[in-house]
Design a protein around this motif. Sequence first.
Motif, mmCIF file in Angstrom:
data_model
loop_
_atom_site.group_PDB
_atom_site.id
_atom_site.type_symbol
_atom_site.label_atom_id
_atom_site.label_comp_id
_atom_site.label_asym_id
_atom_site.label_seq_id
_atom_site.Cartn_x
_atom_site.Cartn_y
_atom_site.Cartn_z
ATOM 1 N N MET A 122 41.293 34.206 38.837
ATOM 2 C CA MET A 122 41.583 35.627 38.681
ATOM 3 C C MET A 122 40.396 36.380 38.097
ATOM 4 O O MET A 122 40.073 37.487 38.544
ATOM 5 C CB MET A 122 42.813 35.814 37.791
ATOM 6 C CG MET A 122 43.243 37.273 37.644
ATOM 7 S SD MET A 122 43.663 38.061 39.235
ATOM 8 C CE MET A 122 45.285 37.368 39.535
ATOM 9 N N SER A 123 39.729 35.789 37.102
ATOM 10 C CA SER A 123 38.581 36.483 36.509
ATOM 11 C C SER A 123 37.446 36.610 37.517
ATOM 12 O O SER A 123 36.771 37.654 37.583
ATOM 13 C CB SER A 123 38.104 35.749 35.255
ATOM 14 O OG SER A 123 37.733 34.410 35.533
ATOM 15 N N ALA A 124 37.223 35.585 38.321
ATOM 16 C CA ALA A 124 36.160 35.636 39.318
ATOM 17 C C ALA A 124 36.497 36.609 40.442
ATOM 18 O O ALA A 124 35.641 37.399 40.877
ATOM 19 C CB ALA A 124 35.906 34.241 39.894
ATOM 20 N N THR A 125 37.729 36.584 40.919
ATOM 21 C CA THR A 125 38.139 37.494 41.986
ATOM 22 C C THR A 125 38.019 38.940 41.538
ATOM 23 O O THR A 125 37.488 39.793 42.250
ATOM 24 C CB THR A 125 39.603 37.234 42.410
ATOM 25 O OG1 THR A 125 39.813 35.847 42.588
ATOM 26 C CG2 THR A 125 39.935 37.955 43.691
ATOM 27 N N ARG A 129 33.920 32.842 46.065
ATOM 28 C CA ARG A 129 35.204 32.158 46.256
ATOM 29 C C ARG A 129 35.004 30.665 46.456
ATOM 30 O O ARG A 129 35.658 29.841 45.803
ATOM 31 C CB ARG A 129 35.930 32.749 47.461
ATOM 32 C CG ARG A 129 37.271 32.087 47.809
ATOM 33 C CD ARG A 129 37.655 32.383 49.246
ATOM 34 N NE ARG A 129 36.705 31.763 50.170
ATOM 35 C CZ ARG A 129 36.493 32.197 51.414
ATOM 36 N NH1 ARG A 129 37.139 33.239 51.889
ATOM 37 N NH2 ARG A 129 35.613 31.566 52.185
ATOM 38 N N ASP A 130 34.104 30.303 47.356
ATOM 39 C CA ASP A 130 33.890 28.889 47.660
ATOM 40 C C ASP A 130 33.319 28.143 46.452
ATOM 41 O O ASP A 130 33.656 26.971 46.224
ATOM 42 C CB ASP A 130 32.966 28.743 48.866
ATOM 43 C CG ASP A 130 33.621 29.222 50.155
ATOM 44 O OD1 ASP A 130 34.850 29.423 50.157
ATOM 45 O OD2 ASP A 130 32.893 29.429 51.153
ATOM 46 N N ALA A 131 32.460 28.820 45.673
ATOM 47 C CA ALA A 131 31.882 28.177 44.492
ATOM 48 C C ALA A 131 32.950 27.926 43.428
ATOM 49 O O ALA A 131 33.003 26.853 42.815
ATOM 50 C CB ALA A 131 30.758 29.047 43.924
ATOM 51 N N ALA A 161 34.906 24.261 42.034
ATOM 52 C CA ALA A 161 35.062 23.838 40.643
ATOM 53 C C ALA A 161 36.518 23.586 40.273
ATOM 54 O O ALA A 161 36.809 22.873 39.321
ATOM 55 C CB ALA A 161 34.480 24.896 39.713
ATOM 56 N N VAL A 162 37.433 24.159 41.054
ATOM 57 C CA VAL A 162 38.855 24.078 40.734
ATOM 58 C C VAL A 162 39.571 22.977 41.508
ATOM 59 O O VAL A 162 40.415 22.268 40.968
ATOM 60 C CB VAL A 162 39.530 25.439 41.021
ATOM 61 C CG1 VAL A 162 41.054 25.322 40.999
ATOM 62 C CG2 VAL A 162 39.069 26.470 39.999
ATOM 63 N N PHE A 163 39.212 22.826 42.808
ATOM 64 C CA PHE A 163 39.920 21.883 43.661
ATOM 65 C C PHE A 163 39.161 20.572 43.808
ATOM 66 O O PHE A 163 37.935 20.525 43.716
ATOM 67 C CB PHE A 163 40.152 22.488 45.051
ATOM 68 C CG PHE A 163 40.972 23.747 45.028
ATOM 69 C CD1 PHE A 163 42.267 23.738 44.543
ATOM 70 C CD2 PHE A 163 40.444 24.946 45.475
ATOM 71 C CE1 PHE A 163 43.028 24.894 44.500
ATOM 72 C CE2 PHE A 163 41.190 26.108 45.441
ATOM 73 C CZ PHE A 163 42.492 26.085 44.953
ATOM 74 N N THR A 164 39.897 19.505 44.067
ATOM 75 C CA THR A 164 39.273 18.220 44.335
ATOM 76 C C THR A 164 38.579 18.268 45.685
ATOM 77 O O THR A 164 39.001 19.001 46.580
ATOM 78 C CB THR A 164 40.324 17.098 44.352
ATOM 79 O OG1 THR A 164 41.327 17.415 45.323
ATOM 80 C CG2 THR A 164 40.976 16.935 43.000
#
Length: 231
Positions: A143-146, A170-172, A176-179
């Motif tokens: 949310m902070s990045a978006t 978004r991809d970066a 960092a969030v998803f496996t």
Amino acid sequence: MSTRARILEVAARLVAESPDGDISTRAVCEAAQVGAPALYRHFGDKEGLLSAVVDHGFDAYLAAKRERGESADPVEDLRNGWDSHVDFALRNPNLYRLMNSPAMRTPPAAAFESHRILTRDLERAAEQGKLRVAPELAAQMIMSATTGVALMLVSRPATFADSGVSARVRDAVHAAVFTPDVDAGDPADYEVPSAAARLRALLRRSHGAGLSTAESALMNEWLNRVSNAER
């Protein structure tokens, strides 16, 4: 149309047409053909009116999120959610800046609902073992990045002229969030935190799976610490 609805519709139009997104209650009253007491009776003050304007304008965006069916792939839903968020900001720059203005002491209800929808999708991802971190931390990161990207695109278009920067950020952030889809490096770097995030999500969905309230709280604390540990 009720007096409240007329005031709200006029205020939303004036916000959209304003060069800087700011409006005066006097201008709203004149355009809506109501007295100031009517405006304050329905909205309390200018901040209350602007908060209602944001909720009114953001409702269409949230309606699409509420009504959309969940796909089998929560990660793809989250990618689409990021893109639709930024697209909404670009189509409604004044409204979006207003929604995220530090001058608004009370965040609009729309902001909380948007965050809940994001967290729900992340919990589905955690249940499938696709999160590196706990859903709550992932929601804060995304949310902070978006919001940051969207605000830069609408507030500094001369500097951020390439809207493709949104997809890059978004991809970066998602990396960092998803496996990862393909194992790379030491699997322990993401497998243990991912497993902890998944177990925590599954236990929450099953309401503790037989654990007492105290045991559930302690287990939640341990799993949260493991899933969010710095690596």
